[in-house]
Design a protein around this motif. Structure first.
Motif, short mmCIF file in Angstrom:
data_model
loop_
_atom_site.label_atom_id
_atom_site.label_comp_id
_atom_site.label_asym_id
_atom_site.label_seq_id
_atom_site.Cartn_x
_atom_site.Cartn_y
_atom_site.Cartn_z
N ILE A 284 0.83 -1.21 0.00
CA ILE A 284 0.00 0.00 0.00
C ILE A 284 0.87 1.26 0.00
O ILE A 284 0.55 2.26 -0.65
N PRO A 292 -6.52 -0.21 -0.37
CA PRO A 292 -6.66 -0.64 1.02
C PRO A 292 -7.58 -1.86 1.13
O PRO A 292 -8.20 -2.30 0.16
N VAL A 358 -8.47 4.00 6.85
CA VAL A 358 -7.89 4.96 5.91
C VAL A 358 -8.60 6.30 6.06
O VAL A 358 -9.83 6.37 6.13
N GLU A 369 -5.87 -0.18 6.40
CA GLU A 369 -4.49 -0.37 5.99
C GLU A 369 -3.65 -0.68 7.22
O GLU A 369 -4.02 -0.28 8.34
#
Length: 375
Positions: A284, A292, A358, A369
């Protein structure tokens, strides 16, 4: 499954050629040409004349006017052919369809599958219609199909047949007793289900065309495979993952979410799970095609509420798996006038420490994430 009621000109020509080649009666030869099992289950009916011609004209196994190169026992075998006059052509037609099930090797550097192994696979797959297959007949059918044939180093009666090794390994493990069955189907031949079901009920309702391969995007899989030679925990994880894909031990992780699904299916050690979280975080953080995590919904409920004096409304509560699978992600919506509240939270101590929501996404569009991805 029934062929045309009357034999075609091609059926009759094949019957005459088969009668002459095998020494059987014309009516018996024609009966084989007309067998429902010999009309082409995964393609056009294989011509008996084409089969006969392969033994004379094929580049590797053809006699070319000299002594026979191929016999019942295989390549460069002096074992003569033994025909029963009843099922020989039908057997070769079935072997041809079994070989058609596999994807031909397009890469000349690929070794292919040993004919002796393929003969045993044919026996198990085609039983009871064809319970014994000789090495020579397997090679014969492959030659008539135009599959790539090669003699392995060291000689011997077996040849390498140019079909997908991974697909053959999948089918062999499905059929073989005492073998570990595949846990994923990405190497299942495209014609496997069609041929298996057709042999079971002997019914063909339409012609089969090999599907055009679809190149599905697999950005996380591609990235993880590229990490195989790294000397760290991500490299170790990539090596184990790659081996699992080759052996059909688990599915492909096309996106990072799939790796967490695989973990729930195979129950990795804490160290392997931690390496996966590290890999997803790096993915990521560094890859422009990354996305994500969004886990699976496991429970959802919505009910009416009479409200608190300002009117009625609804209350919603949704429960999703947390990344480790031991807890949950909770999403709640209080849609009651005067008390409109929306919330989300991680109901798992382990994931609460390792994962974060996120930023910049709505409650209903939440995504996760690893904490390391934000560093």
């Amino acid at each position: 499954m029934t062929p045309n009621n009357a034999p075609t000109r091609a059926h009759k020509q094949d019957a005459r050629a088969w009668k002459k080649f095998t020494g059987t009666k014309y009516t018996a030869a024609l009966g084989q040409m007309m067998s429902p099992l010999a009309q082409g289950l995964l393609g056009e009916r294989v011509s008996a004349r084409r089969l006969i011609a392969a033994l004379e004209e094929h580049k590797l196994i053809g006699a070319h006017g000299g002594d026979a190169i191929l016999g019942e026992n295989g390549y460069l075998s002096d074992s003569s052919w033994s025909f029963d006059g009843k099922t020989d052509y039908i057997q070769l037609a079935l072997i041809t369809d079994m070989l058609r099930m596999f994807t031909p090797n397009s890469d000349t550097s690929s070794t292919g599958v040993d004919s002796y192994s393929l003969k045993h696979t044919a026996e198990r797959f085609l039983s009871p219609h064809c319970s014994y297959v000789t090495n020579g007949r397997l090679i014969w059918a492959a030659a008539a199909m135009g599959l790539r044939l090669a003699a392995p180093d060291g000689g011997g009666p077996n040849l390498l047949i140019g079909v997908s090794e991974r697909e053959h390994d999948y089918v062999s493990r499905i059929l073989g007793s005492g073998q570990i069955r595949p846990h994923a189907d990405h190497y299942r031949p495209t014609g496997y289900e069609r041929l298996r079901s057709t042999l079971a009920d002997e019914l063909i309702t339409d012609s089969w065309v090999r599907p055009v391969p679809v190149d599905e995007p697999a950005p996380f899989h591609d990235w993880l495979i590229r990490q195989v030679n790294r000397n760290d925990v991500v490299g170790d994880l990539a090596g184990d993952y790659s081996a699992g894909v080759r052996n059909s031990d688990h599915r492909l992780a096309r996106i990072a979410d799939d790796l967490l699904v695989i973990f729930r299916e195979v129950s990795p050690s804490p160290a392997v799970y931690a390496a996966g979280v590290t890999a997803i975080g790096e993915w990521i953080r560094t890859e422009p095609l990354s996305a994500p995590i969004r886990t699976e919904l496991v429970n959802g409920d919505s009910y009416d509420h009479e409200g608190w004096g300002a009117g009625a409304g609804t209350v919603e509560r949704y429960e999703y798996l947390c990344p480790c699978g031991d807890g949950a992600i909770i999403e709640e919506h209080d849609n009651i006038p005067g008390h409109r509240e929306h919330d989300k939270y991680i109901s798992c101590d382990k994931c609460g420490a390792e994962w974060r929501f996120v930023d910049g996404r709505s409650i209903r569009d939440w995504a996760l994430e690893p904490v390391s991805a934000a560093i």
